[in-house]
Motif scaffolding. Structure first.
Motif, PDB file in Angstrom:
ATOM      1  N   LYS A   1       5.695   3.518 -10.327  1.00 21.72           N
ATOM      2  CA  LYS A   1       5.140   4.483 -11.280  1.00 21.72           C
ATOM      3  C   LYS A   1       3.697   4.842 -10.926  1.00 21.72           C
ATOM      4  CE  LYS A   1       6.485   2.050 -14.926  1.00 21.72           C
ATOM      5  NZ  LYS A   1       6.703   1.648 -16.351  1.00 21.72           N
ATOM      6  N   GLU A   2       2.940   3.873 -10.415  1.00 19.55           N
ATOM      7  CA  GLU A   2       1.575   4.170  -9.980  1.00 19.55           C
ATOM      8  C   GLU A   2       1.576   5.080  -8.758  1.00 19.55           C
ATOM      9  OE1 GLU A   2      -1.209   3.315 -11.677  1.00 19.55           O
ATOM     10  OE2 GLU A   2       0.211   2.521 -13.157  1.00 19.55           O
ATOM     11  N   LEU A   3       2.443   4.789  -7.809  1.00 22.77           N
ATOM     12  CA  LEU A   3       2.490   5.591  -6.582  1.00 22.77           C
ATOM     13  C   LEU A   3       2.894   7.044  -6.854  1.00 22.77           C
ATOM     14  CD1 LEU A   3       4.028   3.074  -4.015  1.00 22.77           C
ATOM     15  CD2 LEU A   3       1.876   4.327  -3.741  1.00 22.77           C
TER      16      LEU A   3
ATOM     17  N   TYR B   1      -0.896   9.222  -0.412  1.00 22.27           N
ATOM     18  CA  TYR B   1      -0.295   7.963   0.041  1.00 22.27           C
ATOM     19  C   TYR B   1       1.230   8.041  -0.036  1.00 22.27           C
ATOM     20  CZ  TYR B   1      -4.985   5.939  -0.763  1.00 22.27           C
ATOM     21  OH  TYR B   1      -6.318   5.653  -0.754  1.00 22.27           O
ATOM     22  N   ALA B   2       1.739   8.504  -1.175  1.00 23.57           N
ATOM     23  CA  ALA B   2       3.181   8.587  -1.369  1.00 23.57           C
ATOM     24  C   ALA B   2       3.812   9.553  -0.368  1.00 23.57           C
ATOM     25  CB  ALA B   2       3.501   9.019  -2.801  1.00 23.57           C
ATOM     26  N   LYS B   3       3.111  10.650  -0.102  1.00 29.05           N
ATOM     27  CA  LYS B   3       3.622  11.629   0.853  1.00 29.05           C
ATOM     28  C   LYS B   3       3.743  11.022   2.247  1.00 29.05           C
ATOM     29  CE  LYS B   3       2.607  16.235   2.738  1.00 29.05           C
ATOM     30  NZ  LYS B   3       1.649  17.380   2.717  1.00 29.05           N
ATOM     31  N   ARG B   4       2.747  10.219   2.618  1.00 33.24           N
ATOM     32  CA  ARG B   4       2.774   9.580   3.941  1.00 33.24           C
ATOM     33  C   ARG B   4       3.916   8.568   4.042  1.00 33.24           C
ATOM     34  NH1 ARG B   4      -1.494   5.626   6.858  1.00 33.24           N
ATOM     35  NH2 ARG B   4      -1.146   6.282   8.991  1.00 33.24           N
ATOM     36  N   PHE B   5       4.072   7.742   3.011  1.00 27.98           N
ATOM     37  CA  PHE B   5       5.182   6.788   3.001  1.00 27.98           C
ATOM     38  C   PHE B   5       6.514   7.516   3.119  1.00 27.98           C
ATOM     39  CE2 PHE B   5       2.452   3.614   0.512  1.00 27.98           C
ATOM     40  CZ  PHE B   5       2.314   2.752   1.595  1.00 27.98           C
ATOM     41  N   LYS B   6       6.684   8.562   2.318  1.00 29.41           N
ATOM     42  CA  LYS B   6       7.956   9.291   2.303  1.00 29.41           C
ATOM     43  C   LYS B   6       8.237   9.920   3.667  1.00 29.41           C
ATOM     44  CE  LYS B   6       8.508  13.367   0.529  1.00 29.41           C
ATOM     45  NZ  LYS B   6       8.624  14.553  -0.332  1.00 29.41           N
ATOM     46  N   LYS B   7       7.225  10.466   4.298  1.00 28.02           N
ATOM     47  CA  LYS B   7       7.386  11.088   5.610  1.00 28.02           C
ATOM     48  C   LYS B   7       7.942  10.088   6.620  1.00 28.02           C
ATOM     49  CE  LYS B   7       4.644  13.317   9.291  1.00 28.02           C
ATOM     50  NZ  LYS B   7       4.772  12.245  10.317  1.00 28.02           N
TER      51      LYS B   7
END
Length: 321
Positions: free
Chosen positions: A179-181, A189-195
């Motif tokens: 929920k924080e991410l 940050y979330a975009k980089r992880f998802k990529k």
């Protein structure tokens, strides 16, 4: 007790959680570490790559290092910890999870926050070498949750060689962290992880086109979508929420029977309120919780290119071993 008052006071710039996080993850450089790769076969036929580095003199102590989401054994927080532990007289086994060593793993499944069966296989492999009388675990973020979950599941059935654990920036409650991410402040940050996750999933699709479709991948808009569409399906969970519930370490912290130090910064934007297990630490004399005001997520900048958590690891192990 044992909640530990923190003495960490970084310079003014590194009081920023974002700067601490980005510096540690992107800009920090580690020299002078030599790693030797060993590949082991897991019980289900898949493989793991372990990157070993060694103390200057023969030792009977070893540290197993566990990286975070989409990390590997060459990330600076891993090589920095390996170098510091080697200098403290430990051999180091730095783990690359399934699919994280530069080569796609063999099976449809991969790694996840609660894959303790893989950690158990690694510990058993290290024990089987009959070299080490003292094994410690050190995990970062996802790897911290994995280490603590393993301790909680095993309880008193741990190998006698396993003596202590250090866990840094731990999402003790996976749903709270998710929920924080997903909040706007963590968008990049979330975009980089998802990529990175989707890049690997595309490779997985080439091997298993009947299990994951192009439409599935196109439907992944958030990290929760990834866990609904791939993580849960590949690892036997009903959905993302079922995965978060069943793989969080928080419910099992009461079961830990060896010294375990958790260091979670107050300004870690990846961690929700449930990720700070103060009640559990107050009840369990083996669970040591330190909550520095600063540090970001796996940051903790300090002088001489040795992070605060690397220095705390040395002190903690001297106290408990």
């Amino acid at each position: 007790m044992p909640i530990i008052p923190s003495k960490y006071q970084p310079s003014f710039l590194f009081k920023s959680g974002d700067l601490a996080t980005i510096y540690a993850g992107v800009l920090r450089k580690i020299d002078g570490i030599v790693q030797r790769r060993e590949r082991i076969t897991l019980p289900d036929g898949d493989f793991l790559d372990l990157d070993w580095s060694f103390a200057a003199e023969k030792t009977d102590k070893v540290a197993i290092l566990l990286h975070g989401l989409e990390g590997n054994a060459q990330r600076p927080y891993m090589t920095g910890s390996a170098k510091a532990l080697n200098n403290d007289g430990f051999d180091v086994c730095a783990v690359n999870y399934r699919g994280c060593s530069g080569e796609t793993n063999r099976l449809f499944r991969s790694y996840h926050s609660g894959a303790t069966e893989d950690l158990e296989a690694i510990v058993s492999h290290v024990v089987s070498k009959q070299i080490y009388t003292a094994i410690i675990l050190k995990g970062f973020s996802l790897g911290g949750n994995l280490a603590l979950r393993y301790l909680g599941e095993k309880g008193r059935d741990l190998p006698k060689e396993l003596k202590a654990t250090i866990a840094v920036s731990v999402p003790c409650d996976l749903h709270s962290s998710l929920k924080e991410l997903l909040k706007p402040r963590n968008f990049l940050y979330a975009k980089r992880f998802k990529k990175h996750l989707i890049e690997k999933l595309v490779l997985k699709q080439e091997l298993f086109p009947k299990k994951i479709t192009t439409a599935d991948i196109q439907n992944i808009k958030t990290l929760k979508d990834f866990d609904d569409i791939y993580t849960s399906r590949a690892h036997g969970f009903k959905d993302a929420l079922d995965y978060y519930k069943k793989c969080s370490c928080l419910p099992l912290l009461d079961n830990i029977v060896i010294p375990a130090l958790v260091i979670n910064a107050q300004n870690d934007s990846f961690l929700g309120p449930e990720c700070y297990p103060t009640e559990e630490a107050q009840k369990n004399p083996n669970l040591f919780l330190e909550i520095p005001k600063f540090g970001g997520h796996v940051g903790f900048y300090a002088s001489d290119n040795i992070t605060y958590t690397e220095k705390r690891t040395t002190i903690f192990l001297e106290e408990v071993l």
